[in-house]
Design a protein around this motif. Structure first.
Motif, PDB file in Angstrom:
ATOM      1  N   UNK A  37      36.490  50.038  66.481  1.00  0.00           N
ATOM      2  CA  UNK A  37      37.616  49.074  65.904  1.00  0.00           C
ATOM      3  C   UNK A  37      39.053  49.830  66.972  1.00  0.00           C
ATOM      4  N   UNK A  38      38.271  50.453  68.152  1.00  0.00           N
ATOM      5  CA  UNK A  38      38.484  50.642  69.546  1.00  0.00           C
ATOM      6  C   UNK A  38      38.710  52.294  69.696  1.00  0.00           C
ATOM      7  N   UNK A  39      38.580  53.453  68.475  1.00  0.00           N
ATOM      8  CA  UNK A  39      37.609  54.422  68.584  1.00  0.00           C
ATOM      9  C   UNK A  39      36.655  55.050  68.869  1.00  0.00           C
ATOM     10  N   UNK A  40      35.993  56.281  69.156  1.00  0.00           N
ATOM     11  CA  UNK A  40      34.547  56.391  69.632  1.00  0.00           C
ATOM     12  C   UNK A  40      34.169  57.322  69.204  1.00  0.00           C
ATOM     13  N   UNK A  41      33.781  56.991  68.470  1.00  0.00           N
ATOM     14  CA  UNK A  41      32.506  57.756  67.503  1.00  0.00           C
ATOM     15  C   UNK A  41      30.996  58.493  68.851  1.00  0.00           C
ATOM     16  N   UNK A  42      31.337  59.304  68.165  1.00  0.00           N
ATOM     17  CA  UNK A  42      29.973  60.165  68.758  1.00  0.00           C
ATOM     18  C   UNK A  42      28.853  60.949  68.057  1.00  0.00           C
ATOM     19  N   UNK A  43      27.559  59.915  67.965  1.00  0.00           N
ATOM     20  CA  UNK A  43      26.361  60.107  66.832  1.00  0.00           C
ATOM     21  C   UNK A  43      25.564  61.736  67.917  1.00  0.00           C
ATOM     22  N   UNK A  44      24.940  62.837  67.364  1.00  0.00           N
ATOM     23  CA  UNK A  44      24.853  63.780  67.999  1.00  0.00           C
ATOM     24  C   UNK A  44      23.891  64.244  67.378  1.00  0.00           C
ATOM     25  N   UNK A  45      22.661  64.783  67.214  1.00  0.00           N
ATOM     26  CA  UNK A  45      21.339  65.322  66.687  1.00  0.00           C
ATOM     27  C   UNK A  45      21.821  66.704  67.000  1.00  0.00           C
ATOM     28  N   UNK A  66      14.764  54.585  67.949  1.00  0.00           N
ATOM     29  CA  UNK A  66      15.766  53.665  68.281  1.00  0.00           C
ATOM     30  C   UNK A  66      16.727  53.820  69.237  1.00  0.00           C
ATOM     31  N   UNK A  67      17.991  54.513  68.597  1.00  0.00           N
ATOM     32  CA  UNK A  67      19.043  54.703  68.494  1.00  0.00           C
ATOM     33  C   UNK A  67      19.468  55.765  69.603  1.00  0.00           C
ATOM     34  N   UNK A  68      18.748  56.517  69.285  1.00  0.00           N
ATOM     35  CA  UNK A  68      18.372  57.519  70.406  1.00  0.00           C
ATOM     36  C   UNK A  68      17.933  57.474  71.661  1.00  0.00           C
ATOM     37  N   UNK A  69      16.585  57.016  71.883  1.00  0.00           N
ATOM     38  CA  UNK A  69      15.978  56.509  72.683  1.00  0.00           C
ATOM     39  C   UNK A  69      15.951  57.861  73.780  1.00  0.00           C
ATOM     40  N   UNK A  70      16.018  58.947  72.895  1.00  0.00           N
ATOM     41  CA  UNK A  70      14.773  60.402  73.913  1.00  0.00           C
ATOM     42  C   UNK A  70      16.100  61.404  74.365  1.00  0.00           C
TER      43      UNK A  70
END
Length: 68
Positions: free
Chosen positions: A50-58, A37-41
């Motif tokens: 809070x104004x910072x960008x985080x990257x979630x990776x598989x 659901x989160x990654x959608x392919x």
């Protein structure tokens, strides 16, 4: 299997009077989303917090890595 892992969010540490630690099963209500659901392919998503960008990776091994 009844393993007790202190890093598992389903367990809570409780200290007894003799200061020993016990892990008790605690029913937690946690909103759960599937990674599909989160990654959608995709293999990477951005999360603004809070104004910072985080990257979630598989990873290639199927694990999740969160970087700031």
């Amino acid at each position: 299997m009844n393993t007790r892992n202190p890093n598992d969010f389903r367990y809570r540490v409780r200290r007894s009077d003799d200061n020993s630690a016990r892990f008790d099963r605690v029913p937690l209500t946690v909103r759960t989303l599937s990674s599909n659901t989160l990654f959608q392919g995709e293999h990477e998503i951005g999360i603004e917090h809070h104004g910072a960008l985080y990257r979630l990776k598989i990873t290639r091994q199927g694990k999740l890595i969160l970087n700031k």
